[in-house]
Design a protein around this motif. Structure first.
Motif, short mmCIF file in Angstrom:
data_model
loop_
_atom_site.label_atom_id
_atom_site.label_comp_id
_atom_site.label_asym_id
_atom_site.label_seq_id
_atom_site.Cartn_x
_atom_site.Cartn_y
_atom_site.Cartn_z
N ALA A 160 3.03 -8.09 -1.33
CA ALA A 160 1.69 -7.70 -1.76
C ALA A 160 1.52 -6.20 -1.89
CB ALA A 160 0.66 -8.25 -0.79
N LYS A 161 2.15 -5.46 -1.04
CA LYS A 161 1.97 -4.00 -1.04
C LYS A 161 3.32 -3.31 -1.16
CE LYS A 161 -2.45 -4.11 0.02
NZ LYS A 161 -3.53 -3.55 -0.73
N VAL A 162 3.36 -2.22 -1.88
CA VAL A 162 4.60 -1.49 -2.07
C VAL A 162 4.34 -0.02 -1.77
CG1 VAL A 162 6.39 -0.84 -3.72
CG2 VAL A 162 5.37 -3.09 -3.82
N PHE A 163 5.34 0.62 -1.21
CA PHE A 163 5.27 2.00 -0.84
C PHE A 163 6.02 2.86 -1.83
CE2 PHE A 163 5.26 3.36 3.36
CZ PHE A 163 6.49 3.43 3.89
N LEU A 164 5.67 4.11 -1.81
CA LEU A 164 6.22 5.06 -2.77
C LEU A 164 7.73 5.14 -2.73
CD1 LEU A 164 5.66 7.32 -4.84
CD2 LEU A 164 5.61 8.88 -2.92
N GLY A 165 8.37 4.99 -3.80
CA GLY A 165 9.79 5.21 -4.01
C GLY A 165 9.85 5.80 -5.39
N TRP A 166 9.76 4.95 -6.38
CA TRP A 166 9.63 5.43 -7.75
C TRP A 166 8.23 5.06 -8.16
CZ3 TRP A 166 10.55 4.94 -13.25
CH2 TRP A 166 11.13 6.08 -13.78
N ALA A 167 7.26 5.88 -7.78
CA ALA A 167 5.85 5.56 -7.82
C ALA A 167 5.30 5.25 -9.20
CB ALA A 167 5.05 6.69 -7.18
N ALA A 168 5.72 5.95 -10.22
CA ALA A 168 5.16 5.72 -11.55
C ALA A 168 5.46 4.31 -12.04
CB ALA A 168 5.69 6.76 -12.54
N VAL A 169 6.67 3.83 -11.84
CA VAL A 169 7.03 2.47 -12.25
C VAL A 169 6.26 1.47 -11.38
CG1 VAL A 169 8.89 0.76 -12.39
CG2 VAL A 169 9.31 3.12 -13.09
N ALA A 170 6.24 1.71 -10.09
CA ALA A 170 5.56 0.78 -9.18
C ALA A 170 4.07 0.69 -9.48
CB ALA A 170 5.78 1.21 -7.74
N ALA A 171 3.42 1.84 -9.70
CA ALA A 171 1.98 1.84 -9.96
C ALA A 171 1.66 1.11 -11.27
CB ALA A 171 1.45 3.27 -10.00
N GLU A 172 2.50 1.30 -12.27
CA GLU A 172 2.26 0.62 -13.54
C GLU A 172 2.54 -0.88 -13.43
OE1 GLU A 172 3.69 0.79 -18.17
OE2 GLU A 172 3.76 2.62 -16.97
N ALA A 173 3.58 -1.24 -12.71
CA ALA A 173 3.96 -2.65 -12.62
C ALA A 173 3.04 -3.44 -11.70
CB ALA A 173 5.40 -2.77 -12.12
N LEU A 174 2.59 -2.82 -10.62
CA LEU A 174 1.85 -3.56 -9.60
C LEU A 174 0.40 -3.15 -9.45
CD1 LEU A 174 4.63 -3.38 -6.90
CD2 LEU A 174 4.09 -5.30 -8.40
N GLY A 175 0.03 -2.05 -10.07
CA GLY A 175 -1.31 -1.51 -9.92
C GLY A 175 -1.33 -0.49 -8.79
N PRO A 176 -2.05 0.61 -8.99
CA PRO A 176 -2.05 1.69 -7.99
C PRO A 176 -2.58 1.28 -6.63
CG PRO A 176 -3.66 2.12 -9.72
CD PRO A 176 -2.88 0.92 -10.15
N GLU A 177 -3.41 0.27 -6.59
CA GLU A 177 -3.95 -0.18 -5.29
C GLU A 177 -2.87 -0.81 -4.40
OE1 GLU A 177 -4.26 -3.65 -8.11
OE2 GLU A 177 -4.60 -1.50 -8.27
N ASN A 178 -1.73 -1.14 -4.97
CA ASN A 178 -0.63 -1.76 -4.22
C ASN A 178 0.53 -0.80 -3.94
OD1 ASN A 178 -1.74 -4.42 -4.04
ND2 ASN A 178 -1.41 -4.57 -6.23
N VAL A 179 0.33 0.47 -4.20
CA VAL A 179 1.39 1.47 -4.01
C VAL A 179 0.87 2.56 -3.08
CG1 VAL A 179 2.91 3.12 -5.17
CG2 VAL A 179 2.27 0.99 -6.33
N PHE A 180 1.69 2.95 -2.13
CA PHE A 180 1.33 3.98 -1.17
C PHE A 180 2.40 5.04 -1.13
CE2 PHE A 180 -2.19 1.68 0.52
CZ PHE A 180 -1.87 0.37 0.27
N GLY A 181 1.98 6.28 -1.07
CA GLY A 181 2.91 7.40 -0.96
C GLY A 181 2.92 7.92 0.46
N VAL A 182 4.08 8.35 0.92
CA VAL A 182 4.19 8.95 2.25
C VAL A 182 4.79 10.33 2.07
CG1 VAL A 182 5.12 8.75 4.58
CG2 VAL A 182 4.50 6.68 3.30
N LEU A 183 3.99 11.34 2.35
CA LEU A 183 4.45 12.73 2.27
C LEU A 183 4.98 13.10 3.64
CD1 LEU A 183 2.15 12.28 0.10
CD2 LEU A 183 1.90 14.74 0.15
#
Length: 185
Positions: free
Chosen positions: A29-52
Motif C-alpha cells: 500500500a505504501k512505498v518509500f522514496l527510492g526512485w521517487a518520480a516513477v513511484a509517485a507517477e505509478a502509485l500516486g504521491p500519497e503512497n510515496v515517502f521520502g527520507v532525507l
C-alpha cells in the motif's frame, strides 16, 4: 541504448507499468522514496515517502534538491540526521582498527554512511509497512559500484535494467514533458 525521446518515453512507460504491476502483485500500500518520480507517477504521491538523511558529507545543495523534488512530486518526507549514528559506529570501530581510528573520507567511513542509511530505511519500512526502493542502475550493477547493505538495501530495484546515462536522459525527458524541472537539475 538510448533511442532518443521516443525511446525514453517507451522506457518510462515500460518501467511505470512493470513497477505498478509488481507493487499490485505484492499488495503493497505504501512505498518509500527510492526512485521517487516513477513511484509517485505509478502509485500516486500519497503512497510515496521520502527520507532525507543528512550527514557530514551532505551539501546544502543535495538537501535542497531533495526537498525540492519532494515538493514537486507532492510527497511527504521525514528527516533523520545520521551523524549521531555515524559517530557511534566510528567510536565503536576505532579501538579495533590498526590505527585506532576511522579516517574521515576513507572507504570505511564512506561505506558506514551508506550502511547507516540502509538500516534507517529498512527500520522505517518495517515500522510503517512500506517497501524500500533501491536506486541502483544497470551501469552500477555491471561494475559492482554499490555498498552491500547500503544502497543495495531494499525490496525492489526500479531502475535495475536501465543504464545510468539513460537514467539521466529519462530525468531530462520527464522534466521536458512536464514543462518544468520536476526533478532538480
Amino acid at each position: 541504448v538510448f533511442n532518443g525521446w521516443r525511446g525514453a518515453a517507451s522506457a518510462a512507460v515500460s518501467l511505470r507499468h512493470r513497477f505498478a504491476a509488481r507493487i499490485a502483485n505484492a499488495l503493497v500500500a505504501k512505498v518509500f522514496l527510492g526512485w521517487a518520480a516513477v513511484a509517485a507517477e505509478a502509485l500516486g504521491p500519497e503512497n510515496v515517502f521520502g527520507v532525507l538523511m543528512p550527514s557530514r558529507y551532505s551539501s546544502d545543495h543535495s538537501i535542497s534538491d531533495a526537498e525540492q523534488l519532494a515538493t514537486n512530486l507532492g510527497i511527504a518526507t521525514y528527516t533523520v540526521p545520521i551523524e549521531p549514528a555515524h559517530e557511534a559506529f566510528t567510536g565503536m570501530l576505532a579501538p579495533n582498527l590498526a590505527d585506532q581510528q576511522v579516517d574521515v573520507g576513507d572507504i570505511t567511513d564512506q561505506n558506514l554512511q551508506s550502511r547507516i542509511r540502509g538500516v534507517i530505511l529498512m527500520a522505517m519500512a518495517n515500522e510503517h509497512g512500506w517497501l524500500v526502493l533501491t536506486t541502483g542502475n544497470k551501469s552500477e550493477a555491471a561494475v559492482g559500484y554499490s555498498t552491500l547493505y547500503g544502497d543495495t538495501a531494499g525490496a525492489f530495484a526500479v531502475i535495475r535494467d536501465v543504464w545510468k546515462l539513460t537514467v539521466y536522459d529519462l530525468c531530462t525527458w520527464r522534466n521536458e514533458i512536464a514543462g518544468r524541472a520536476i526533478i532538480p537539475t
